[in-house]
Design an enzyme around this catalytic site. Structure first.
Site, mmCIF file in Angstrom:
data_model
loop_
_atom_site.group_PDB
_atom_site.id
_atom_site.type_symbol
_atom_site.label_atom_id
_atom_site.label_comp_id
_atom_site.label_asym_id
_atom_site.label_seq_id
_atom_site.Cartn_x
_atom_site.Cartn_y
_atom_site.Cartn_z
ATOM 1 N N LEU A 209 0.551 -1.358 0.146
ATOM 2 C CA LEU A 209 -0.127 0.070 0.019
ATOM 3 C C LEU A 209 0.818 1.553 0.348
ATOM 4 O O LEU A 209 0.645 2.134 -0.945
ATOM 5 C CB LEU A 209 -0.981 0.018 1.227
ATOM 6 C CG LEU A 209 -2.347 -0.806 1.919
ATOM 7 C CD1 LEU A 209 -2.417 -1.287 2.577
ATOM 8 C CD2 LEU A 209 -3.237 -0.818 0.100
ATOM 9 N N ASN B 64 2.364 4.986 7.799
ATOM 10 C CA ASN B 64 1.630 3.798 6.571
ATOM 11 C C ASN B 64 2.219 2.858 7.219
ATOM 12 O O ASN B 64 1.053 1.195 7.759
ATOM 13 C CB ASN B 64 2.313 4.050 5.149
ATOM 14 C CG ASN B 64 1.595 2.073 4.613
ATOM 15 O OD1 ASN B 64 0.219 2.168 4.412
ATOM 16 N ND2 ASN B 64 2.768 1.794 4.366
ATOM 17 N N TYR C 4 -3.210 -6.720 16.300
ATOM 18 C CA TYR C 4 -3.585 -5.857 15.773
ATOM 19 C C TYR C 4 -4.526 -4.875 15.645
ATOM 20 O O TYR C 4 -4.662 -3.946 15.410
ATOM 21 C CB TYR C 4 -3.319 -6.834 13.979
ATOM 22 C CG TYR C 4 -4.133 -5.844 13.086
ATOM 23 C CD1 TYR C 4 -2.320 -5.137 12.152
ATOM 24 C CD2 TYR C 4 -5.045 -5.215 12.448
ATOM 25 C CE1 TYR C 4 -3.086 -4.480 10.854
ATOM 26 C CE2 TYR C 4 -5.421 -4.497 11.147
ATOM 27 C CZ TYR C 4 -3.906 -4.048 10.568
ATOM 28 O OH TYR C 4 -4.364 -3.585 9.290
ATOM 29 N N LYS D 44 -4.945 -0.917 15.519
ATOM 30 C CA LYS D 44 -6.027 0.356 14.950
ATOM 31 C C LYS D 44 -6.721 0.718 15.579
ATOM 32 O O LYS D 44 -7.617 1.948 15.360
ATOM 33 C CB LYS D 44 -6.008 -0.701 14.309
ATOM 34 C CG LYS D 44 -5.574 -1.504 12.817
ATOM 35 C CD LYS D 44 -4.388 -0.493 12.316
ATOM 36 C CE LYS D 44 -3.434 -1.107 11.417
ATOM 37 N NZ LYS D 44 -2.343 0.179 11.340
#
Length: 270
Positions: A51, A118, A194, A198
């Site tokens: 990405l 990112n 994870y 987030k």
């Protein structure tokens, strides 16, 4: 691992976080940002692949000067040469590396207009019975604390811009609503480190947006995107996965801070 990068975990047959179940032509058709008559300078962490790499490629097409940040010097140098970017080595888990990266940019460009946080890692997933404190801390160190380190180091450079922007690449994997919606991919993944990172990153974004009113700060959800980190199982192309990021990087002055955005637009987060 050649560089930290964020992405959604593998889930065969699942719908992506952006709510688009199949690959369709990219929805992004954004105009390049004007900035004091010069090219917009954008720094991207974890940009040697996936990405981050695709975001760099697209923003260069939009006329941005891209500074490609990566931990691995060999991979980062190769990616920057391929795209026409400038490589800046950065390990977001290392205070000295982050400070050195900011000093490098200070010396060469003296300003940045857009910071894209990112870099990210997944960490362990599945049965959490054996999960350790170190497992959680290792993920948080990249996905959350790394954003704090990088933002703090680059804020002086951002504040020299007429329209400073920070984009944190988050995920609906950290959303209570999305992870409890059985029609969505997020509800079928068990990834305590994870998802927690987030959720924290999205909240961190809103707190920074409230406090730093001179900088436009938003979070982007790429959705479930095919990259090498999930064996290319995602239903979205890597271009589609960068739509929200590229949109936020090119939307220009006058837009709100503190938003959480996917490729369909602004989403509510809970």
């Amino acid at each position: 691992m050649s560089g930290h990068e964020t992405d959604c975990l593998s889930l065969p047959g699942a719908r992506g976080g952006s709510r688009f179940p199949t690959v369709v032509p990219s929805l992004a058709h954004f105009a390049a940002r004007a900035n004091d008559g010069r090219m917009t300078i954008t720094f991207i962490t974890g940009a040697n692949k996936g990405l981050g790499h695709e975001t760099a490629r697209r923003l260069i097409e939009h006329g941005h000067t891209v500074l490609l940040g990566a931990r691995d010097a060999k991979a980062g140098t190769a990616a920057a040469a391929e795209l026409g970017a400038r490589f800046v080595q950065i390990d977001v888990t290392d205070d000295e590396s982050v400070v050195a990266a900011a000093a490098d940019v200070e010396q060469h460009e003296s300003v940045i207009d857009v910071l894209i946080n990112n870099a990210g890692v997944h960490g362990p997933h599945g049965d959490p019975s054996g999960l350790t404190g170190a497992d959680i801390l290792n993920v948080l160190d990249v996905n959350l604390v790394g954003v704090v380190r990088t933002t703090t180091a680059f804020l002086p450079l951002l504040r020299r811009s007429a329209d400073p922007v920070i984009i944190n690449v988050s995920s609906s994997m950290g959303s209570l609503a999305a992870t409890h919606d059985l029609s969505r991919a997020e509800s079928k993944v068990i990834a305590p480190a994870y998802t927690s990172s987030k959720a924290a990153l999205t909240m961190l974004t809103t707190q920074y947006a409230k406090a730093l009113t001179d900088v436009r700060i938003n979070a982007a959800d790429p959705g479930y995107t095919a990259t090498d980190l999930n064996d290319n199982t995602g239903p979205q192309t890597v271009t589609e996965g960068t739509d929200a990021i590229v949109g936020l990087a090119t939307e220009g002055p006058g837009h709100r801070s503190g938003r959480f955005v996917d490729r369909a637009g602004e989403i509510k987060w809970s």
